[in-house]
Design a protein around this motif. Sequence first.
Motif, PDB file in Angstrom:
ATOM      1  N   PRO A 159       0.819  -1.219   0.000  1.00  0.00           N
ATOM      2  CA  PRO A 159       0.000   0.000   0.000  1.00  0.00           C
ATOM      3  C   PRO A 159       0.849   1.263   0.000  1.00  0.00           C
ATOM      4  O   PRO A 159       1.976   1.281   0.482  1.00  0.00           O
ATOM      5  CB  PRO A 159      -0.804  -0.125   1.295  1.00  0.00           C
ATOM      6  N   LEU A 160       0.259   2.323  -0.579  1.00  0.00           N
ATOM      7  CA  LEU A 160       0.878   3.646  -0.468  1.00  0.00           C
ATOM      8  C   LEU A 160       0.918   4.092   0.979  1.00  0.00           C
ATOM      9  O   LEU A 160       1.845   4.754   1.435  1.00  0.00           O
ATOM     10  CB  LEU A 160       0.049   4.695  -1.236  1.00  0.00           C
ATOM     11  N   LEU A 161      -0.141   3.732   1.691  1.00  0.00           N
ATOM     12  CA  LEU A 161      -0.363   4.261   3.015  1.00  0.00           C
ATOM     13  C   LEU A 161      -1.134   3.241   3.833  1.00  0.00           C
ATOM     14  O   LEU A 161      -2.070   2.626   3.346  1.00  0.00           O
ATOM     15  CB  LEU A 161      -1.164   5.580   2.917  1.00  0.00           C
ATOM     16  N   ALA A 162      -0.712   3.027   5.066  1.00  0.00           N
ATOM     17  CA  ALA A 162      -1.471   2.227   6.025  1.00  0.00           C
ATOM     18  C   ALA A 162      -1.765   3.128   7.212  1.00  0.00           C
ATOM     19  O   ALA A 162      -0.857   3.724   7.784  1.00  0.00           O
ATOM     20  CB  ALA A 162      -0.674   1.003   6.458  1.00  0.00           C
ATOM     21  N   TYR A 163      -3.037   3.272   7.553  1.00  0.00           N
ATOM     22  CA  TYR A 163      -3.389   4.183   8.637  1.00  0.00           C
ATOM     23  C   TYR A 163      -4.525   3.590   9.452  1.00  0.00           C
ATOM     24  O   TYR A 163      -5.130   2.579   9.084  1.00  0.00           O
ATOM     25  CB  TYR A 163      -3.772   5.557   8.084  1.00  0.00           C
ATOM     26  N   THR A 164      -4.815   4.225  10.574  1.00  0.00           N
ATOM     27  CA  THR A 164      -5.915   3.783  11.434  1.00  0.00           C
ATOM     28  C   THR A 164      -7.096   4.723  11.263  1.00  0.00           C
ATOM     29  O   THR A 164      -6.961   5.942  11.430  1.00  0.00           O
ATOM     30  CB  THR A 164      -5.480   3.758  12.904  1.00  0.00           C
ATOM     31  N   PHE A 165      -8.223   4.148  10.895  1.00  0.00           N
ATOM     32  CA  PHE A 165      -9.459   4.923  10.816  1.00  0.00           C
ATOM     33  C   PHE A 165     -10.030   5.048  12.228  1.00  0.00           C
ATOM     34  O   PHE A 165     -10.356   4.059  12.881  1.00  0.00           O
ATOM     35  CB  PHE A 165     -10.461   4.211   9.903  1.00  0.00           C
ATOM     36  N   ASN A 166     -10.119   6.292  12.700  1.00  0.00           N
ATOM     37  CA  ASN A 166     -10.688   6.564  14.020  1.00  0.00           C
ATOM     38  C   ASN A 166     -12.091   7.141  13.832  1.00  0.00           C
ATOM     39  O   ASN A 166     -12.256   8.301  13.446  1.00  0.00           O
ATOM     40  CB  ASN A 166      -9.802   7.542  14.799  1.00  0.00           C
ATOM     41  N   ASP A 167     -13.083   6.304  14.074  1.00  0.00           N
ATOM     42  CA  ASP A 167     -14.464   6.700  13.832  1.00  0.00           C
ATOM     43  C   ASP A 167     -14.890   7.783  14.823  1.00  0.00           C
ATOM     44  O   ASP A 167     -14.909   7.563  16.035  1.00  0.00           O
ATOM     45  CB  ASP A 167     -15.366   5.470  13.973  1.00  0.00           C
ATOM     46  N   CYS A 168     -15.200   8.976  14.287  1.00  0.00           N
ATOM     47  CA  CYS A 168     -15.596  10.091  15.155  1.00  0.00           C
ATOM     48  C   CYS A 168     -17.112  10.209  15.306  1.00  0.00           C
ATOM     49  O   CYS A 168     -17.603  11.026  16.078  1.00  0.00           O
ATOM     50  CB  CYS A 168     -15.022  11.400  14.636  1.00  0.00           C
ATOM     51  N   ARG A 169     -17.864   9.395  14.524  1.00  0.00           N
ATOM     52  CA  ARG A 169     -19.332   9.514  14.489  1.00  0.00           C
ATOM     53  C   ARG A 169     -19.738  10.959  14.209  1.00  0.00           C
ATOM     54  O   ARG A 169     -20.643  11.515  14.824  1.00  0.00           O
ATOM     55  CB  ARG A 169     -19.950   9.031  15.807  1.00  0.00           C
ATOM     56  N   CYS A 170     -18.993  11.580  13.268  1.00  0.00           N
ATOM     57  CA  CYS A 170     -19.235  12.987  12.949  1.00  0.00           C
ATOM     58  C   CYS A 170     -18.775  13.245  11.520  1.00  0.00           C
ATOM     59  O   CYS A 170     -18.234  12.370  10.859  1.00  0.00           O
ATOM     60  CB  CYS A 170     -18.481  13.897  13.913  1.00  0.00           C
ATOM     61  N   ILE A 171     -19.012  14.482  11.062  1.00  0.00           N
ATOM     62  CA  ILE A 171     -18.499  14.902   9.758  1.00  0.00           C
ATOM     63  C   ILE A 171     -17.109  15.472   9.993  1.00  0.00           C
ATOM     64  O   ILE A 171     -16.949  16.532  10.605  1.00  0.00           O
ATOM     65  CB  ILE A 171     -19.409  15.966   9.106  1.00  0.00           C
ATOM     66  N   GLN A 172     -16.080  14.752   9.552  1.00  0.00           N
ATOM     67  CA  GLN A 172     -14.699  15.159   9.847  1.00  0.00           C
ATOM     68  C   GLN A 172     -13.801  14.848   8.667  1.00  0.00           C
ATOM     69  O   GLN A 172     -13.849  13.750   8.100  1.00  0.00           O
ATOM     70  CB  GLN A 172     -14.190  14.429  11.092  1.00  0.00           C
ATOM     71  N   ALA A 173     -12.958  15.829   8.291  1.00  0.00           N
ATOM     72  CA  ALA A 173     -12.003  15.643   7.198  1.00  0.00           C
ATOM     73  C   ALA A 173     -10.690  15.096   7.755  1.00  0.00           C
ATOM     74  O   ALA A 173     -10.115  15.672   8.681  1.00  0.00           O
ATOM     75  CB  ALA A 173     -11.758  16.955   6.469  1.00  0.00           C
TER      76      ALA A 173
END
Length: 654
Positions: free
Chosen positions: A141-155
Amino acid sequence: MKRVLGLLAAAVGLAATTLAQPYFAQQSATIRSGGRNMSASSGNQFMVAEGANLGTFASYGVARWDLTTLKNNLNLQYGAANWRITQVDVVVTQTGASFGASGAMNVHYSTDDATDILTAACPFRWPLSDGVGDPVHSGTPLLAYTFNDCRCIQADTYTIYVDGDGGDRLLVADDITNMGDSSLTLVFEDGDLTVAASYRGMTGTATANPPELLVTAVPIAGNPPTANAGVDQTVTDTDVSGSESITLDGSASHANPPASSITNYAWTEGGSPIASGVSPTLNFTVGVHNVILTVTDNLGGTASDEVIITVRSGVQIVAAAGANSTVIADACDGTASITLDGTGSTYNAGTITSYTWTDDSTGAVVGTLPIEIVSLNLVGTHTFRLHVVGSGGETDDDVRTVEVRPSTVFAGHDFDSLFANFVNIVPAGPFATGDAFGVLQRGTGSIPFGLLDDSLATFTGDLTGIVNDKKLDAWFGSQDLLTATNTGGTGTATFDFTIAGHSNIMIAIDMGAMGDYEATGTPPDEYTFTASVDGGAAITVFSIRCDEALAQDYRLGSGTVRNLADPLKVDGTTVLTNLFRTFSFPLGVTGSSLTLTLSGSGDGDDEAFAFDNILLYECTQSNPCPCAGDLNGDGLVDISDLALFLSSFGTAAP
């Protein structure tokens, strides 16, 4: 030479770096096992990546950008093909979906910019793999990251290329720069079983925030030139003027296309200008100078390089304590008079203001004049140190050893030519370069570094050793007895002497050691001298063992003092140092022949032991030998001898 800086020049009137406005994805899709998600409620508005634990909802997302406008803008600003990408960031906006779950995510680069991802005919399926037809370029992969669910609209912003990256990351930059279709495709893949990442997708409405691409570019007009300040230089201030003239050399610097020439050479030190031109000549003071060359090409590009100029002091002060020597003690009182002469010491920047002679074994000062006469009344080897000080504060040390031999020596072994005795050494080797057990001499064969103190002249930074630079005669050394060729880690040496006709025999040996010894090693570091007369029972002469409760200072020839733990002790009382010291033992047995045996053992950890000058002589240290007038043979010339003398004439003592 050390390359320290390279700068890209900007075209006149243009910004050097451009951070482009956000570029929104024109296409996006959620790919499930059945292909493109055509749900009316989601359509193109969402891009969802979910792990295998989500069952039929498991999916990954694909986003595609048309970068025609980006390229056109950069060509207008910097000129066609006159720019390069230095950073690429991707921005994805969370939707705040109720089913979201934090977890691992991967982003892949795809070379497939043609496959339709917006219709039911989309051939892609979940799960993503590297099989034929998959939209990814490779499994990395180009990038491996952790998705942190904010339960919101967040960029969320992630960097997928930085200037200097390789692999698929570099392909992203090349794709934006060179690909004819002006499209870039990325795949957002679930990285674990439980992640559920929901992002805004491509949509025509004004309220949505589709994936964005942020591209940073710089112009390449005036590619950085190459600066070369020349090789580092080290010189000596031979005339003791305090500085030396040095010519700098920047001639290897050059421009790189499209620039054609170097227009300026600027030399600085500590940020201050010191010269200009390709090869200036400057006076540098004694010390270390870090000089920076900055070159500028005809398009304004600059680059820098460092050269280190070292000017060593030409001031030299040299202490000369004289050559090592051997003297014979006076036959009557056992003393020896020696002259310590330091007048051979030199100083090229003034005058020598101080001479100090010390007994290196005790540290006691024995004189402060260039020439001192010292009376020695102790048989054995003595080390004297001369410390000189110049009018400029410079100092130097030298040492001289003096061996005092009693006049009544009748046998011995100094490993040179004075005595001829049979010597048997077991094992005789072979030993590797760093190992030894036997007779050694500077300039003859290989000697382990741990036995040699080279700090006087040969190697001034030496921090270990027993035999100094000035001792050129032969001696016996032991180091690293445990070797591949001597697996028992032991060694034995025997010395045979004729003692017929002698009594009150004293055995004297000069010994020294330096190292961190082990009393409980396998085998332990220890040495024993035993004596046998006419083949009789062995008598322990010296028992040399490690004391792991002590630490010991060792003084090198240069004057450097080093402290090491666990020294060797002779007979449990006297610590051995790296200065040869004479140890004596009264034999107390007479006969025809004497065999002296050394038995040694040790591991392979570089601990060194050395000895020299095995001497056999009559009398004791306090009564070196009979003198004229010692009529009663007690070794003293006193009132009892006078009484005996007078009585021989029939006259009583008063």
